[in-house]
Design a protein around this motif. Structure first.
Motif, PDB file in Angstrom:
ATOM      1  N   THR A   1       0.527  -1.012   0.013  1.00  0.00           N
ATOM      2  CA  THR A   1       0.014   0.150   0.030  1.00  0.00           C
ATOM      3  C   THR A   1       0.958   1.297  -0.161  1.00  0.00           C
ATOM      4  O   THR A   1       0.584   2.322  -0.714  1.00  0.00           O
ATOM      5  CB  THR A   1      -0.887   0.071   1.297  1.00  0.00           C
TER       6      THR A   1
ATOM      7  N   ASP B   1      -5.803  -0.391  -5.034  1.00  0.00           N
ATOM      8  CA  ASP B   1      -5.324  -1.146  -3.688  1.00  0.00           C
ATOM      9  C   ASP B   1      -6.418  -2.066  -3.037  1.00  0.00           C
ATOM     10  O   ASP B   1      -7.406  -1.844  -2.693  1.00  0.00           O
ATOM     11  CB  ASP B   1      -4.920  -0.181  -2.801  1.00  0.00           C
ATOM     12  N   GLU B   2      -6.127  -3.500  -3.181  1.00  0.00           N
ATOM     13  CA  GLU B   2      -6.926  -4.403  -3.076  1.00  0.00           C
ATOM     14  C   GLU B   2      -8.512  -4.344  -3.173  1.00  0.00           C
ATOM     15  O   GLU B   2      -9.553  -4.306  -2.231  1.00  0.00           O
ATOM     16  CB  GLU B   2      -6.830  -4.600  -1.189  1.00  0.00           C
TER      17      GLU B   2
END
Ligand SMILES: Nc1ncnc2c1ncn2[C@@H]1O[C@H](COP(=O)(O)OP(=O)(O)OP(=O)(O)O)[C@@H](O)[C@H]1O
Ligand SMILES: [Mg+2]
Length: 251
Positions: free
Chosen positions: A41, A164-165
């Motif tokens: 991240t 991000d995810e």
């Protein structure tokens, strides 16, 4: 189209990103995997100036940008040519779906209202959300909200999208739908850099995998190379741990 050299970042005296180097080609989908806390991240946020770094050079669209220098012109250049899709969608909950997508086009791309709403509708159509233009985010499922967030990103027509995810807040049956949308984007020549924990999702969408551990890039390669022929012992250990933890996988 996006090359990073010698990227370093510390929090206090903790060296988090350790001299990272990588290169992303145009139209490629790159997926970053790695254990929790490895810096995935932080890396993604650093590339969009959401985090300050200590040093690092970004070559982006033939422009050389010193990420270690705080330069407003560079920040607005990078942000105008990239978009970010967050794990928790980050939609405005008090605005309708269509307004969420149109807003960035009016504020950042300086489109007039008519153009912005036309473009927003097109983007929402691409992610299968054209029947929900007037809905508020809270009335939608997590998967639908993530599709709106993806529409908001693609409407900006960025050169690169950072995710991000994007699937980790979704229940498993919705993951494959979002994966299909991302796959579709890659077929439409959008360059993407995606952080995920979900190996199955990574396999579906990736052209290239970047494996990170403890702030370092351990290995990069095609999906085949990383999942079936990893050279580094650390990569093999990480993957075998994941396979072991998830009984759906057979080795
Ligand atoms: N604001 C912060 N201040 C201090 N340390 C931080 C901060 N944000 C992250 N870190 C540390 O930086 C390291 C990398 O964190 P990061 O969130 O980038 O990892 P990650 O790979 O994304 O993990 P996950 O898979 O759990 O999301 C961790 O050790 C974390 O504790
Ligand atoms: Mg993370």
């Amino acid at each position: 189209m996006l090359q990073i050299n010698n990227l370093n970042k510390s929090y206090g005296n903790k060296h988090i990103l350790k001299n990272l180097n990588f290169n992303i080609l145009k139209n490629e989908t790159n997926v970053i995997i790695g254990p929790s806390g490895s810096g995935k991240t932080t890396l993604l946020r650093s590339l969009n100036y959401l985090e300050r770094v200590d040093s690092g050079i970004m070559h982006f669209n033939k422009k050389n940008i010193d990420l270690g220098q705080y330069n407003k012109a560079d920040i607005s250049y990078v942000r105008s040519k990239s978009a970010f899709v967050f794990q928790n969608f980050n939609l405005f909950l008090n605005k309708k779906v269509i307004d969420n997508v149109a807003l960035g086009l009016i504020l950042n791309k300086k489109l007039n209202k008519q153009q912005a709403y036309d473009e927003a509708k097109k983007a929402l159509d691409k992610v299968g959300m054209k029947d929900h233009l007037d809905a508020y985010p809270m009335s939608l499922s997590g998967g639908q909200q993530q599709r709106v967030a993806i529409a908001r990103a693609i409407a900006l027509k960025p050169d690169v999208i950072f995710f991000d995810e994007p699937t980790s807040a979704l229940d498993p049956k919705r993951v494959s739908y979002v994966a299909a949308i991302i796959k579709d984007l890659s077929a439409n020549s959008i360059t993407m850099l995606i952080v995920t924990h979900e190996i199955d999702f990574a396999k579906k969408v990736a052209d290239k995998i970047i494996f990170m551990e403890d702030g370092e890039i351990v290995e990069t390669g095609t999906t085949e190379q990383i999942f079936y022929e990893a050279k580094e012992i650390k990569t093999r250990q990480f993957l075998s741990h994941i396979y072991y933890a998830n009984s759906d996988y057979v080795i």
